[in-house]
Write a protein that holds these residues in place. Structure first.
Motif, short mmCIF file in Angstrom:
data_model
loop_
_atom_site.label_atom_id
_atom_site.label_comp_id
_atom_site.label_asym_id
_atom_site.label_seq_id
_atom_site.Cartn_x
_atom_site.Cartn_y
_atom_site.Cartn_z
N PRO B 62 0.94 -1.06 0.03
CA PRO B 62 0.44 0.02 0.00
C PRO B 62 0.83 1.16 0.05
O PRO B 62 1.50 1.49 1.31
CB PRO B 62 -1.15 -0.39 1.33
N ALA B 63 0.52 2.17 -0.94
CA ALA B 63 1.55 3.37 -1.03
C ALA B 63 1.09 3.90 0.10
O ALA B 63 2.04 5.19 0.36
CB ALA B 63 1.18 4.38 -2.38
N SER B 64 -0.14 3.97 0.70
CA SER B 64 -0.05 5.02 2.15
C SER B 64 0.93 5.18 3.06
O SER B 64 0.76 5.70 4.14
CB SER B 64 -1.57 5.05 2.49
N ARG B 65 1.68 3.97 3.26
CA ARG B 65 2.22 3.59 4.51
C ARG B 65 3.18 4.13 4.25
O ARG B 65 4.60 4.67 4.92
CB ARG B 65 3.27 2.45 4.51
N TYR B 66 3.18 5.41 2.69
CA TYR B 66 4.90 6.86 2.66
C TYR B 66 4.13 7.89 3.18
O TYR B 66 5.29 8.69 2.98
CB TYR B 66 4.70 6.65 1.17
N PHE B 67 2.74 7.74 3.36
CA PHE B 67 2.67 9.17 3.28
C PHE B 67 1.65 9.27 4.24
O PHE B 67 1.30 10.35 4.65
CB PHE B 67 1.90 9.68 2.01
N SER B 68 1.12 8.72 5.15
CA SER B 68 -0.26 8.37 6.17
C SER B 68 0.12 8.78 6.97
O SER B 68 1.20 8.46 7.50
CB SER B 68 -0.90 7.25 6.29
N ARG B 69 -0.41 10.04 7.71
CA ARG B 69 0.05 10.54 8.79
C ARG B 69 -0.09 9.61 10.05
O ARG B 69 0.72 9.08 11.09
CB ARG B 69 -0.64 11.78 9.64
N ASP B 70 -1.50 8.69 10.08
CA ASP B 70 -1.69 7.35 11.36
C ASP B 70 -0.97 6.19 11.07
O ASP B 70 -0.45 5.90 11.75
CB ASP B 70 -3.57 6.46 10.30
N TYR B 71 -0.45 5.73 9.70
CA TYR B 71 0.94 5.21 9.74
C TYR B 71 2.06 5.28 9.87
O TYR B 71 2.65 4.64 11.05
CB TYR B 71 0.62 4.58 8.14
#
Lengths: 110, 474
Positions: B62-71
């Motif tokens: 998942p790309a969001s691992r690179y920009f999500s503040r939650d992650y």
């Protein structure tokens, strides 16, 4: 433009970079980035030029750093960026004219 | 203008032509790294034949691992607070009272050389109202808070309280600075916030320790240290340094001498925090068209290692020598000249290849003289940003030279213009510096929201995510 040691002469269009003109006319030119001024693989040594060459811009200067250091020099330019305004002779050993690909034989229509 | 073609002008519709076809990609790698190693005239250490022993499939990330503040918050809570992390090179704090400030997200640790030569680490906060005790690398006789002069010894024991009469609640016997666990490996200091974590040696694993038995850093000093704050997630930065796949496109200048398409990418079930790659040098990439011959590849390598040999007999391939063997010969010669290294201790692979280890989550040591590197990526609170450090560890003889100062390029400094001490590496890092912010922006645009990865060449990226997810899901 004369290309040594291949010994071919080709004509460039106004504003056309060396490598593009050479590829348009069927020559094989070493490159990886295909004209993005990134890889430095298309370097040539300019051995003669009727007109003064345009200075390399920032993009070309940056990519010229990718040319192996022992080959760098004031006459080394990127063929994907250099747009000569007059007759020019360049040297690059790996430029070649590939043998024409044989056309597949036409099958008989049923 | 006689050479100019009078027909179509550049940019006209009729000026378009089909670009030349790209070299067809083979169905299989044309060769494997183990075959290269096996036929090297001077064979490598046995550990280098321990090739990939685990498989992580071909699924997306998942790309969001690179920009999500939650992650990023999960990483901080579940991972950064639990792992052994590289804090500093021990010789950066050689003398009693030398203090390194290690920062990770909103935490800060003082790594302090003790009077007896050992090292202790403390939470970097005054026990009064929390002011940081030190802000940057420093040398102190004691740890004195600049705000009100509360004072502790270098060993963290309480020494002095201002207006003691006004703190009736304070038990000075229990007023020592809280310690953080710190351990040393091969001259590098690691800290861990988790009091329950296993020790550093178990964390690193016996396989890692065994591999490194022959790679002692006690005769190395830190010669170069460049730091840059870069607009990408720490993992995006890491990714570019644990795969070799991008090198052909991003670092094309090396394609005539490096063959990362057949590199070896290793992860091991019994060493969960470790990964490795070995990328062969002294061979042109199979993806080059035309592929340079051995004489050209050797000439390029010789120009890098031993330029003064070009044009001499030494600078030409010897009978029966291929580009790789010739390159190893001139590389070894250069190590003798530069560092006084015994050439009988340097195998062909160690002389030439890009050999990179990763110890999760922030330590990337390269063991050999070909690339005597350590990389580190440190996250910042904003997941779009991280700090990227490059260190070079050169051998020395005689008295140990002091560690170099850190060259901090900030956000705008240029690797090629402002970090010339990197030598030939500056261009490579500049090229990554150009790519990484564009990677960070583009990942947010992916319609699928997923990154796809190769099975092998990007295996170490899969591994990084697996270890990270294992911590997050604990």
């Amino acid at each position: 433009m004369r290309i040594e040691p291949l010994g071919e002469t080709i004509r460039l269009r106004p504003g056309e970079p060396l490598m593009r003109g050479a590829q348009r006319q069927g020559l094989s030119w070493p490159t990886i980035c295909h004209g993005q001024a990134f890889c430095g693989q298309c370097w040539v040594r300019v051995t003669d030029s009727a007109e003064p060459l345009p200075e390399p811009d920032a993009k070309e200067r940056n990519a010229l750093r990718a040319v192996p250091s022992h080959l760098q020099g004031p006459t080394v330019r990127l063929a994907c960026q250099l747009k000569p305004t007059g007759t020019i002779t360049v040297e690059r050993a790996q430029v070649s004219r590939p043998a024409p690909t044989p056309k597949p034989e036409q099958g008989q229509a049923e | 203008m006689e050479t100019l073609d009078g027909g179509a002008r550049v940019g006209d519709a009729e000026d378009l032509f089909d670009p030349p076809p790209l070299k067809p990609e083979p169905e299989h790698p044309p060769l494997y790294m183990r075959d290269v190693l096996a036929r090297d005239p001077f064979p490598p250490p046995a550990n280098m034949f321990e090739d990939q022993q685990a498989y992580l499939g071909s699924g997306p990330i998942p790309a969001s691992r690179y920009f999500s503040r939650d992650y990023a918050a999960l990483e901080k809570e579940k991972m950064w607070s639990k792992v052994w992390q590289f804090a500093c090179w021990g010789h950066d704090i050689p003398n009693p009272g030398d203090i390194h400030v290690y920062r990770i997200l909103d935490r800060s640790v003082l790594v302090v050389r003790q009077r007896d030569g050992s090292v202790k680490a403390f939470v970097n906060a005054c026990l009064h109202r929390g002011r940081e005790l030190c802000e940057t690398h420093t040398h102190q006789n004691e740890l004195k808070c600049p705000y009100h002069y509360f004072t502790w010894g270098l060993d963290g024991s309480h020494k002095w309280t201002p207006a003691k009469w006004d703190f009736p609640q304070l038990d000075e016997k229990k007023f020592s600075l809280p310690e953080i666990r710190v351990e040393e490996w091969n001259g590098f200091l690691f800290v861990n916030f988790d009091t329950d974590a296993p020790n550093l040696a178990s964390y690193m694993g016996s396989r890692f320790l065994d591999h490194w038995k022959g790679w002692d850093f006690s005769n190395r000093y830190k010669a170069v240290h460049v730091k840059k704050t870069i607009n990408c997630n720490w993992k995006a930065g890491m990714d570019a340094f644990i795969e070799g796949f991008h090198a052909f496109a991003s670092h094309s200048q090396g394609a005539a001498i490096s063959c990362e398409d057949i590199g070896q990418f290793d992860i091991y079930d019994d060493a969960p925090h470790m990964s490795r790659f070995i990328l062969p040098l002294g061979m042109p990439s199979f993806r080059l068209d035309p592929r340079p011959d051995d004489a050209t590849a050797f000439e390029y390598m010789c120009a890098g290692f031993l330029p003064e040999a070009l044009g001499t007999d030494e600078g030409r391939l010897q009978p029966g020598e291929d580009a790789r063997a010739g390159s190893a010969r001139v590389a070894r010669k250069s190590y003798v000249k530069k560092y006084g290294i015994d050439p009988a201790t340097v195998s062909d692979s160690e002389a030439l290849d890009a050999i990179s280890y990763f110890m999760f989550p922030n330590f990337m040591p390269w063991p050999t003289l070909a690339y005597p590197l350590v990389y580190r990526f440190t996250p910042l609170e904003d997941p779009d940003w991280c700090v990227w450090e490059t260190m070079l560890f050169h051998p020395f003889t005689g008295e140990r030279p002091p560690s170099c100062a850190v060259n901090d390029l900030g956000t705008d400094g240029s690797m090629v213009d402002d970090a010339t001490e990197l030598g030939g590496l500056a261009l490579v890092l500049h090229q990554d510096d150009v790519q990484l912010p564009a990677v960070q922006r583009g990942m947010k645009n992916l319609a699928s929201g997923e990154l796809i990865l190769t099975e092998t060449q990007e295996l170490r990226i899969r591994h990084l995510h697996k270890v990270l997810e294992d911590y997050i899901n604990r």
